[in-house]
Motif scaffolding. Structure first.
Motif, PDB file in Angstrom:
ATOM      1  N   LEU A   1      -2.133  -1.502   1.604  1.00  0.00           N
ATOM      2  CA  LEU A   1      -1.780  -2.603   0.729  1.00  0.00           C
ATOM      3  C   LEU A   1      -0.958  -3.710   1.373  1.00  0.00           C
ATOM      4  O   LEU A   1      -1.023  -4.838   0.939  1.00  0.00           O
ATOM      5  CB  LEU A   1      -0.982  -2.073  -0.467  1.00  0.00           C
ATOM      6  N   VAL A   2      -0.138  -3.405   2.335  1.00  0.00           N
ATOM      7  CA  VAL A   2       0.929  -4.321   2.710  1.00  0.00           C
ATOM      8  C   VAL A   2       0.685  -4.962   4.073  1.00  0.00           C
ATOM      9  O   VAL A   2       0.681  -4.291   5.090  1.00  0.00           O
ATOM     10  CB  VAL A   2       2.290  -3.581   2.739  1.00  0.00           C
TER      11      VAL A   2
ATOM     12  N   LYS B   1       1.236  -1.771  -9.095  1.00  0.00           N
ATOM     13  CA  LYS B   1      -0.177  -1.991  -9.352  1.00  0.00           C
ATOM     14  C   LYS B   1      -0.895  -2.099  -8.018  1.00  0.00           C
ATOM     15  O   LYS B   1      -0.516  -2.889  -7.167  1.00  0.00           O
ATOM     16  CB  LYS B   1      -0.394  -3.269 -10.162  1.00  0.00           C
ATOM     17  N   VAL B   2      -1.938  -1.310  -7.845  1.00  0.00           N
ATOM     18  CA  VAL B   2      -2.741  -1.364  -6.629  1.00  0.00           C
ATOM     19  C   VAL B   2      -3.785  -2.454  -6.815  1.00  0.00           C
ATOM     20  O   VAL B   2      -4.605  -2.383  -7.735  1.00  0.00           O
ATOM     21  CB  VAL B   2      -3.423  -0.010  -6.353  1.00  0.00           C
ATOM     22  N   GLY B   3      -3.737  -3.473  -5.954  1.00  0.00           N
ATOM     23  CA  GLY B   3      -4.644  -4.608  -6.092  1.00  0.00           C
ATOM     24  C   GLY B   3      -5.896  -4.446  -5.241  1.00  0.00           C
ATOM     25  O   GLY B   3      -5.839  -4.554  -4.028  1.00  0.00           O
TER      26      GLY B   3
ATOM     27  N   THR C   1     -11.649  -1.706  -1.255  1.00  0.00           N
ATOM     28  CA  THR C   1     -11.110  -2.594  -0.232  1.00  0.00           C
ATOM     29  C   THR C   1      -9.958  -3.389  -0.828  1.00  0.00           C
ATOM     30  O   THR C   1     -10.050  -3.901  -1.945  1.00  0.00           O
ATOM     31  CB  THR C   1     -12.185  -3.568   0.289  1.00  0.00           C
ATOM     32  N   ILE C   2      -8.880  -3.492  -0.055  1.00  0.00           N
ATOM     33  CA  ILE C   2      -7.692  -4.250  -0.444  1.00  0.00           C
ATOM     34  C   ILE C   2      -7.736  -5.620   0.245  1.00  0.00           C
ATOM     35  O   ILE C   2      -8.393  -5.801   1.261  1.00  0.00           O
ATOM     36  CB  ILE C   2      -6.423  -3.477  -0.026  1.00  0.00           C
TER      37      ILE C   2
ATOM     38  N   ALA D   1      -1.725  -3.274   8.530  1.00  0.00           N
ATOM     39  CA  ALA D   1      -1.085  -2.973   7.253  1.00  0.00           C
ATOM     40  C   ALA D   1      -0.770  -1.488   7.139  1.00  0.00           C
ATOM     41  O   ALA D   1       0.265  -1.102   6.598  1.00  0.00           O
ATOM     42  CB  ALA D   1      -1.987  -3.415   6.103  1.00  0.00           C
ATOM     43  N   VAL D   2      -1.660  -0.646   7.639  1.00  0.00           N
ATOM     44  CA  VAL D   2      -1.420   0.795   7.650  1.00  0.00           C
ATOM     45  C   VAL D   2      -0.147   1.102   8.428  1.00  0.00           C
ATOM     46  O   VAL D   2       0.730   1.837   7.962  1.00  0.00           O
ATOM     47  CB  VAL D   2      -2.613   1.549   8.274  1.00  0.00           C
ATOM     48  N   ASP D   3      -0.036   0.555   9.628  1.00  0.00           N
ATOM     49  CA  ASP D   3       1.141   0.813  10.465  1.00  0.00           C
ATOM     50  C   ASP D   3       2.424   0.310   9.802  1.00  0.00           C
ATOM     51  O   ASP D   3       3.451   0.982   9.831  1.00  0.00           O
ATOM     52  CB  ASP D   3       0.967   0.143  11.827  1.00  0.00           C
TER      53      ASP D   3
END
Length: 222
Positions: free
Chosen positions: A6-7, A89-91, A172-173, A200-202
């Motif tokens: 997500l980030v 909320k997961v977008g 997919t995000i 983003a995972v890292d």
């Protein structure tokens, strides 16, 4: 869904609350959920704890709940796990459920203990999703899936397809992260989530790892 994806960037401010509001207005909240018994483990790279998430490794155990705050508090007390990251909320940029468009909404909470991430997922509506029974639409409460980090997502999907499994969900995000749930294996061991690493995972992994700590007084606050 694995919220690692997500980030696009992660900022941790002191020991308090950090909020990141993405361009799509998805607000992501991080909090040190407990009082520390000891400082976060330090590494040569600083305060972030870098987890062993090598290719193919099972790195997440996930559960479905109808009350994420209650579930996190109970699980944290029972297994001495604190430092939860909450996503309100997961977008999803795109989401399919067994090949058909899906617009179900979920929220999630994650925390590390060692190299294992624990995730709680709470659907926010009654729309069909991978977290609901396809026949009754009832929530599939309790253990739901294990997640594996894979560097070649299509090859991993082909591998499980050759074993007789099929794609249950493909999401997919906006940051580009993609995760696929495979179903059709032993129902006692749940579904299998496959996702590819990226920046983003890292970032999310490092940030969540920095929150890791045991409980001190049996209290988890979110």
């Amino acid at each position: 869904f694995s919220i690692f994806t997500l980030v696009p960037s992660f900022t941790l401010v002191g020991a308090g609350l950090t909020q990141i509001v993405r361009p799509d207005n998805v607000e992501i909240q991080y909090r040190r959920a407990i009082l520390w018994t000891a400082p976060t483990t330090k590494t040569a790279r600083g305060a972030m704890q870098i987890k062993n998430l090598s290719d193919g490794r099972i790195m997440q155990t996930a559960f479905v709940t109808d009350d994420i705050e209650k579930a996190v508090r109970a699980f944290g007390r029972e297994y001495d796990i604190g430092g939860w990251a909450i996503i309100r909320k997961v977008g999803f940029e795109s989401l399919t459920l067994r090949g058909k468009q899906c617009d179900a909404e979920i929220r999630a909470a994650v925390a590390f203990q060692g190299d294992m991430m624990y995730e709680f997922i709470q659907p926010m509506d009654e729309k069909p999703s991978v977290y609901r029974d396809p026949a009754t639409n009832e929530l599939m409460l309790g253990f739901h899936h294990f997640a594996r980090l894979v560097t070649d997502l299509p090859a991993a999907v082909d591998h499980y397809s050759a074993m007789g499994m099929s794609v249950a969900m493909d999401g997919t995000i906006a940051s580009g992260g993609r995760a696929i749930y495979m179903e059709g294996g032993d129902p006692k061991t749940g579904m299998i989530e496959l996702f590819e690493p990226n920046a983003a995972v890292d970032a999310f992994n490092n940030g969540t790892a920095a929150l890791e700590a045991p409980l001190t007084n049996g209290d988890v606050s979110i």
